[in-house]
Design a protein around this motif. Structure first.
Motif, PDB file in Angstrom:
ATOM      1  N   ASP A  60       0.840  -1.201   0.000  1.00  0.00           N
ATOM      2  CA  ASP A  60       0.000   0.000   0.000  1.00  0.00           C
ATOM      3  C   ASP A  60       0.875   1.251   0.000  1.00  0.00           C
ATOM      4  O   ASP A  60       2.109   1.164  -0.119  1.00  0.00           O
ATOM      5  CB  ASP A  60      -0.986  -0.024   1.173  1.00  0.00           C
ATOM      6  N   LEU A  96      -9.378  -5.851   2.516  1.00  0.00           N
ATOM      7  CA  LEU A  96      -9.202  -5.173   1.226  1.00  0.00           C
ATOM      8  C   LEU A  96      -9.762  -5.969   0.050  1.00  0.00           C
ATOM      9  O   LEU A  96      -9.574  -5.579  -1.098  1.00  0.00           O
ATOM     10  CB  LEU A  96      -7.715  -4.864   1.008  1.00  0.00           C
ATOM     11  N   THR A  97     -10.428  -7.080   0.348  1.00  0.00           N
ATOM     12  CA  THR A  97     -11.034  -7.881  -0.715  1.00  0.00           C
ATOM     13  C   THR A  97     -12.019  -7.017  -1.490  1.00  0.00           C
ATOM     14  O   THR A  97     -12.800  -6.274  -0.906  1.00  0.00           O
ATOM     15  CB  THR A  97     -11.753  -9.108  -0.118  1.00  0.00           C
ATOM     16  N   SER A  99     -11.112  -4.603  -3.526  1.00  0.00           N
ATOM     17  CA  SER A  99     -10.560  -3.264  -3.764  1.00  0.00           C
ATOM     18  C   SER A  99      -9.751  -3.156  -5.047  1.00  0.00           C
ATOM     19  O   SER A  99      -9.301  -2.077  -5.398  1.00  0.00           O
ATOM     20  CB  SER A  99      -9.678  -2.855  -2.582  1.00  0.00           C
TER      21      SER A  99
END
Length: 177
Positions: A60, A96-97, A99
């Motif tokens: 990230d 974060l699935t 995204s």
């Protein structure tokens, strides 16, 4: 992936298993998974015994690992079909699935495989993991009919094999100034 990424990769993998496979893999098996044990295993395997495997990470904006993928020669032929690779694992932190990280990571897997001269990729996915199956199908993978089973705490769990041809990556000549 570097050796310093191992604990973060293990955290993504373990949390990914616990989120994605709840209700498909016995809870006793999932409860027994720990980041510490996974980290120890990955440290023993990195990098020497990994052979021709490649580990990729997604990070990230703070440079923290949020996804991990592992690919290499396809295990079904023992690498005897050198133009076929296999995606062994792809996990994104459960929070974060959806995204786009998984899609981006899969694109990096395909680019790496294409740059290695591979023509196609295989992967195995739990038969009952409808979410993952849809994800791979949207990425151009199709089930080829092969199945296998693995045992998790006494429960046989079926996996199905998916296949995808890779687009040939063509290098464009540099544009003259």
């Amino acid at each position: 992936m570097t050796e310093t990424d191992i604990p973060a990769v293990s955290a993504v993998r373990v949390s990914g298993w616990k989120a994605a496979y709840a209700g498909m893999i016995p809870q006793s098996y999932l409860d027994g998974m720990t980041v510490e044990a996974d980290t120890a295993l990955r440290r023993r395997q990195f990098p020497g015994s990994r052979g021709r495997m490649t580990d990729l990470v997604a990070v990230d904006s703070r440079d923290e690992v949020v996804g991990w993928a592992c690919l290499g020669p396809d295990r079904d032929t023992g690498g005897r079909e050198p133009a076929t690779g296999e995606l062994y694992a792809l996990y994104v932190h459960p929070s974060l699935t959806g995204s786009g990280i998984g899609r981006t990571l899969l694109g990096a897997v395909h680019a790496h495989a294409g740059n290695q001269g591979l023509d196609s990729m295989l992967l195995w996915v739990l038969r009952d993991n409808v979410t993952a199956r849809r994800f791979y199908e949207r990425a151009g993978y199709t089930s080829d009919g092969a199945v296998q089973s693995d045992d998790y705490d006494g429960l046989s769990v079926t996996e199905v094999r998916y296949h995808r041809a890779l687009d040939r990556i063509t290098q464009r000549p540099p544009v003259p100034r």
